[in-house]
Design an enzyme around this catalytic site. Structure first.
Site, PDB file in Angstrom:
ATOM      1  N   HIS A  23       0.787  -0.995  -0.030  1.00 35.98           N
ATOM      2  CA  HIS A  23      -0.196  -0.723   0.308  1.00 35.98           C
ATOM      3  C   HIS A  23       0.595   1.291  -0.627  1.00 35.98           C
ATOM      4  CE1 HIS A  23      -4.196  -2.069   1.428  1.00 35.98           C
ATOM      5  NE2 HIS A  23      -3.272  -2.756   1.069  1.00 35.98           N
ATOM      6  N   ASP A 116      -6.020   5.927   2.174  1.00 31.24           N
ATOM      7  CA  ASP A 116      -6.005   4.780   1.932  1.00 31.24           C
ATOM      8  C   ASP A 116      -7.627   4.435   1.848  1.00 31.24           C
ATOM      9  OD1 ASP A 116      -6.340   1.553   1.554  1.00 31.24           O
ATOM     10  OD2 ASP A 116      -4.269   1.774   1.344  1.00 31.24           O
TER      11      ASP A 116
END
Length: 460
Positions: A23, A116
């Site tokens: 990520h 995110d």
């Protein structure tokens, strides 16, 4: 009236990825693209992770920290997934707000929060400060469209009564092996994990922009379908520029790593091998692979009779069969970590045995390396479907009834890629997709246009 260049100097983008390498990398690379256009960007990670990450001193992105309630895992670990996610939501919200207030107080106010998609709570913090709310999805539009349909109740779980799943914009997916594991294994997925994944869409309609780590040519139909619902942009592939368009001359590596690579050992070993002769194998940075699967992968690599470079993390090393390294010392090299980009870009590598995490998938695609897909969980089965059937750059090694990919299956797939007729076609396709990936992020490409449109929006 201020000109655009002085306006840019006032912009400050705060980037908040989930604290895992898969990520961090894409969101960090997107931040570098913004910095190259004169915008200040700061990456946020957890206090706990900040103690172990390796930050390249030449990295152009500032790093700040927030707490998720588990700053010292030696003394306090999460009791359950629920405990971890709930603590991240409550403590993370508070400390993110404190960070944004601190940055405001020192004259570096945040103007945009790029968060995110796994952190929908970050939208409320952005609202609190009146800044632009931008969701970043670190998985493909295809995978996220499946999750969206589950979240909306349009795809009911558990999947029953059908061998295949039909989702707008996607190829037909085998229900039990090509949808994300959180979908086809919904009955055994902990409820907290299921909710964590599907709740990415809980407040997404309130976001100002959705960004996806993908590129248009790879997912034209699904991007077009999703663009009817949201304002979105495709900004991938998110690799360091020197492996793609080469427009950011100092962008040679991701710059923030959770593991220290054995770069010199790997490169000197590869330098001695003929072009296209090496099988590179890695299961990525987070997957906890069973001992049985590690052993089968070992036998597959040994039996294929090709040179191999195999990454096995410290935590997994004890699962390697006894004396395997000694018995294969003339054939293979086993390391704890490597610079995957440098390895995949090396001319001696002819094949990548991969779990098909999205970063690995895009690195292989962007560097023109054919794949043997051995997906394990999450989005990986769907990425493997794209490698094999959409891009034609890979072959999937299928598991047996126990869910284990046997050594013989690994061996046969490696030989197909390295020696077979299908392998030749895969390598031709790999060259084609390598060019398409580079075109997307290069000047005037689809991802470059979307990034420029995003920057123009910030300047309004």
């Amino acid at each position: 009236m201020e000109n655009k260049s002085s306006c840019k100097s006032h912009l400050h983008v705060l980037v908040l990825p989930y604290p895992a390498q898969g990520h961090i990398n894409p969101m960090l690379q997107f931040a570098k693209r913004l910095v190259s256009k004169g915008i200040k960007a700061t990456l946020v990670t957890t206090i706990y992770l900040s103690k172990s990450i390796l930050v390249d001193p030449e990295c152009s992105i500032a790093v700040e920290t927030i707490s998720n309630g588990f700053d010292d895992m030696d003394n306090r670990k999460p009791e359950s997934p629920e405990d971890y996610f709930e603590s991240f939501r409550t403590v993370g919200s508070q400390t993110l707000a404190m960070l944004m207030k601190k940055l405001e107080d020192i004259g570096q106010p945040v103007t945009v929060l790029v968060y995110d998609s796994l952190f929908p709570w970050a939208l409320d913090v952005a609202k609190q400060f009146g800044v632009l709310k931008v969701v970043f999805f670190t998985q493909t539009c295809a995978v996220n469209n499946v999750y969206y349909h589950v979240h909306k109740g349009l795809l009911r779980l558990p999947i029953s009564g059908s061998d295949h799943v039909s989702i707008p914009g996607l190829p037909l997916l085998r229900a039990a092996s090509e949808t994300p594991s959180f979908v086809y294994e919904s009955e055994t997925t902990p409820p907290a994990v299921h909710d964590f994944i599907m709740n990415q869409f809980s407040n997404v309609d309130e976001a100002d922009w959705l960004l996806f780590n993908t590129f248009y040519k790879l997912e034209e139909k699904v991007v077009d379908w999703m663009a009817k619902i949201w304002k979105l942009g495709t900004v991938g592939p998110t690799l360091p520029s020197m492996y793609l368009d080469k427009r950011l001359e100092d962008d040679r590596d991701y710059g923030i790593n959770l593991y220290k690579p054995n770069t010199s050992v790997c490169m000197s070993w590869l330098n001695d091998k003929p072009s296209g002769s090496v099988v590179y194998a890695s299961y990525g940075s987070t997957v906890d692979v069973s001992q049985e699967q590690i052993e089968e992968l070992a036998w597959g690599l040994k039996a294929c009779n090709h040179y191999f470079l195999w990454v096995v993390r410290d935590s997994e090393e004890e699962k390697i069969p006894n004396k395997f390294k000694e018995e294969t010392s003339d054939q293979g090299l086993v390391v704890n970590w490597c610079s995957q980009l440098e390895v995949l870009a090396h001319e001696s590598v002819g094949c990548f045995v991969t779990h098909c995490g999205l970063n690995s998938f895009f690195e292989a695609l962007s560097l023109g390396v054919a794949m043997v897909a051995v997906p394990y969980w999450a989005d990986q089965p769907t990425n493997a479907k794209y490698a094999e059937d959409v891009c034609g750059t890979g072959i999937r090694a299928l598991p047996d009834e126990k869910g284990v990919v046997r050594g013989q299956a690994v061996e046969e797939c490696i030989k197909e890629v390295m020696e077979g007729e299908k392998g030749k076609k895969m390598k031709e396709n790999a060259k084609k997709w390598k060019n398409l990936a580079r075109e997307a992020i290069d000047e005037g490409g689809s991802s470059d246009k979307d990034i420029n449109e995003f920057v123009a929006k910030l300047l309004q």
